[in-house]
Design a protein around this motif. Sequence first.
Motif, PDB file in Angstrom:
ATOM      1  N   ARG A   1      26.974  42.450  34.448  1.00 17.98           N
ATOM      2  CA  ARG A   1      27.247  40.996  34.899  1.00 17.98           C
ATOM      3  C   ARG A   1      28.831  41.102  34.279  1.00 17.98           C
ATOM      4  O   ARG A   1      29.515  41.699  33.798  1.00 17.98           O
ATOM      5  N   GLY A   2      29.002  40.241  35.530  1.00 14.96           N
ATOM      6  CA  GLY A   2      30.570  40.084  35.708  1.00 14.96           C
ATOM      7  C   GLY A   2      31.811  41.180  36.515  1.00 14.96           C
ATOM      8  O   GLY A   2      33.213  40.934  35.598  1.00 14.96           O
TER       9      GLY A   2
ATOM     10  N   GLY B   1      33.947  42.597  33.650  1.00 14.47           N
ATOM     11  CA  GLY B   1      35.110  41.853  33.437  1.00 14.47           C
ATOM     12  C   GLY B   1      36.391  42.935  34.746  1.00 14.47           C
ATOM     13  O   GLY B   1      37.349  42.337  34.027  1.00 14.47           O
TER      14      GLY B   1
ATOM     15  N   ARG C   1      38.721  43.054  37.089  1.00 14.49           N
ATOM     16  CA  ARG C   1      39.001  41.974  37.879  1.00 14.49           C
ATOM     17  C   ARG C   1      39.786  42.746  39.591  1.00 14.49           C
ATOM     18  O   ARG C   1      41.216  43.773  39.169  1.00 14.49           O
TER      19      ARG C   1
END
Length: 291
Positions: free
Chosen positions: A169-170, A173, A175
């Motif tokens: 999920r995501g 975190g 990037r």
Amino acid sequence: MSRLGDDIVAIDFHTHVQRSARTGTTGAAEDNAEAMAAYFRTEARTPTVHDLADTYRAQNMMCVAFTIDAGWKTGEEPSVTSDEIIELAAEHSDVVIPFATVDPHGGRRAAREVRRLAEKGARGVKFHPSAQEFSPDDRAVYPVYEAIAETGIIALFHSGHTGAGAGTRGGGGIRLKYGNPMLVDDVAVDFPDIPIVLAHPSFPWQDEALSVALHKPNVHIDLSGWSPKYFPANLVQYARTLLKDKMLFGTDYPVLTAERWLRDFEGLGFDEDVRRRILRDNAARLLGLAE
């Protein structure tokens, strides 16, 4: 100080220490290892320095070993310290070449840590801009680079895509934008005497990585984290020709094993001269191990 033995056939420029040999601590490393193993369809392992030494000594290879301090982002300490890696690597100096990790957000405190760890025996510093959440060209990190330049050690930067966080999920975190190798170009300009290594085939920015390595004399590329059978054609072509002296064998162990990487590398059909450069000679020269 590590020495290049006559029997050494290769130097793996990219391996991870994921467990303390002294405390057995893995922290989040065990969960990360399982997630990465699922992503790469391989076996989950959390090696100590001793494990790395045993694995690579049995194959007549040396390895660059490190952990990653992503505590600024995660709030967690690394599962093993740079001090432990350096100290235990000294017990296996025929095999293990220790790199350090520091918090790139630490400014002058981190710079002092670089100097201390270099004096203790670290041969380089590993950065993971995506996991540590920083842009390599951020001037706030320059005190750390200044310390690296002063001590004459190597800066190794993760580049491109990462299996860390993939599919979660995501993205956990992570990037991906910080993995663009063009962000390291400023570092190569402003610190031209730091030996810089861009880790991994830099998907989706492979052309950028090749351009930086071709343009900047101090920039190299390690070929870890991907099976060679998936290398993009432009990377293979430059490895055969213009960048044959700047490409470095690397696995990303324990994600990939040397056996798997080398088996797939053979399928690329490199001639023996280029093969020797990539597997051994380029790294030996960069690390100051060349005979």
